[in-house]
Design an enzyme around this catalytic site. Structure first.
Site: not given
Ligand code: PAF
Length: 293
Positions: A28, A30, A34, A58, A146, A150, A182
């Site tokens: 979320g 966003l 995104h 996480q 970014k 991950q 971010s």
């Protein structure tokens, strides 16, 4: 746009779709980063699914789980405007029942760099992404560069477990001054926000040094940019292999620059190829903020 809050509802929606389902997992809050993932998905897939789930597994004990932004109504409107067909918005107990016992490790990749700074972070990411893939069963899933480590963790997991999903890499989206988008940029004070693009400026300096023929001691070039400002605490700044992220003494054209810094109470990460494609060089701004010459 369908909103599914339970796994059962999600299964029911999914059962009505033929193949070529795309998926963008999110926490979320966003933003335009995104948006670009959603646009790629919409362009390539018949059905477009997004998830909004702030994944507690996480976050470390001293991280920002409680304060992480959760603007659900505007996030749903954002998804609808982006042409998403279905949004999965599960609660924490839907994803993590009390008797959950399985852990997912991606050995090697999950304990270095971000994994060293944030123990259990990638185990939490891998677990939730694996569960979301199993529930949603997408053919294609979209992740931004970014969060480069991950992305590699997910790609490794997908390959190792023979998951029937194609991981699609999408380029980092930046503000006009170079700062990578971010959700955590919202934590920066106005003064910190002005300084934050220095992280990308340091990366650009290293790219420029490599383009000029320098292959050794590149890390020192980037660190010098950041260490000239006392506001930055460098967590790591490295030139690494772009698959296993091992540190390199000599940069090569397919190496990656990765970096993490603290600016006030905010941790910023960024990365870029050591030798960016020619178009990327011309589109990104030159060293932006207070770079010592
Ligand atoms: O990148 C993120 O927003 C999260 O790590 C992800 C992939 C949605 C998993 O919670």
């Amino acid at each position: 746009m369908q909103i599914c809050r339970t796994i059962a509802d999600m299964h029911q929606w999914r059962a009505g779709c033929a193949c070529n389902v795309g998926f963008v997992p999110t926490m979320g809050a966003l933003h335009a980063g995104h948006q670009s993932l959603l646009e790629c998905m919409r362009a390539e897939c018949t059905r477009a699914v997004a998830s909004i789930f702030v994944n507690p597994k996480q976050f470390g004990p001293s991280e920002d789980l409680e304060h992480y932004p959760r603007p659900l109504e505007s996030d749903l409107a954002f998804c609808e405007a982006a042409g998403v067909d279905c949004v999965f918005v599960p609660g924490a107990t839907e994803i993590y029942p009390a008797d959950l016992s399985t852990i997912v490790g991606v050995q090697g990749l999950d304990s270095i760099w971000e994994g060293a700074a944030r123990p259990d972070h990638f185990a939490g990411v891998a677990l939730v992404v694996l569960k979301l893939f199993n529930v949603i069963q997408p053919q294609r899933a979209y992740f931004g560069e970014k969060d480069f480590q991950q992305l590699l963790v997910i790609q490794r997991m997908v390959a190792d477990l023979n998951l029937p999903v194609k991981v699609v890499r999408c380029p980092t989206v930046r503000e006009s001054d170079g700062l990578a988008l971010s959700s955590r940029n919202a934590y920066l004070t106005p003064g910190e926000r002005q300084l934050a693009p220095l992280l990308y400026s340091a990366i650009r300096r290293v790219q420029e040094a490599f383009a000029a023929g320098k292959t050794k001691n590149l890390v020192a070039v980037g660190r010098a940019v950041l260490e000239a400002r006392p506001e930055f605490a460098v967590d790591y700044f490295a030139v690494v292999g772009s698959d296993r992220l091992q540190p390199l003494q000599h940069g090569t054209a397919d190496s990656r620059i990765i970096a993490a810094v603290r600016l006030g109470s905010t941790r910023l990460i960024d990365n870029a190829p050591l030798a960016p494609p020619a178009t990327a060089q011309t589109q990104t701004p030159p060293s932006a903020v207070g770079v010592p010459s």
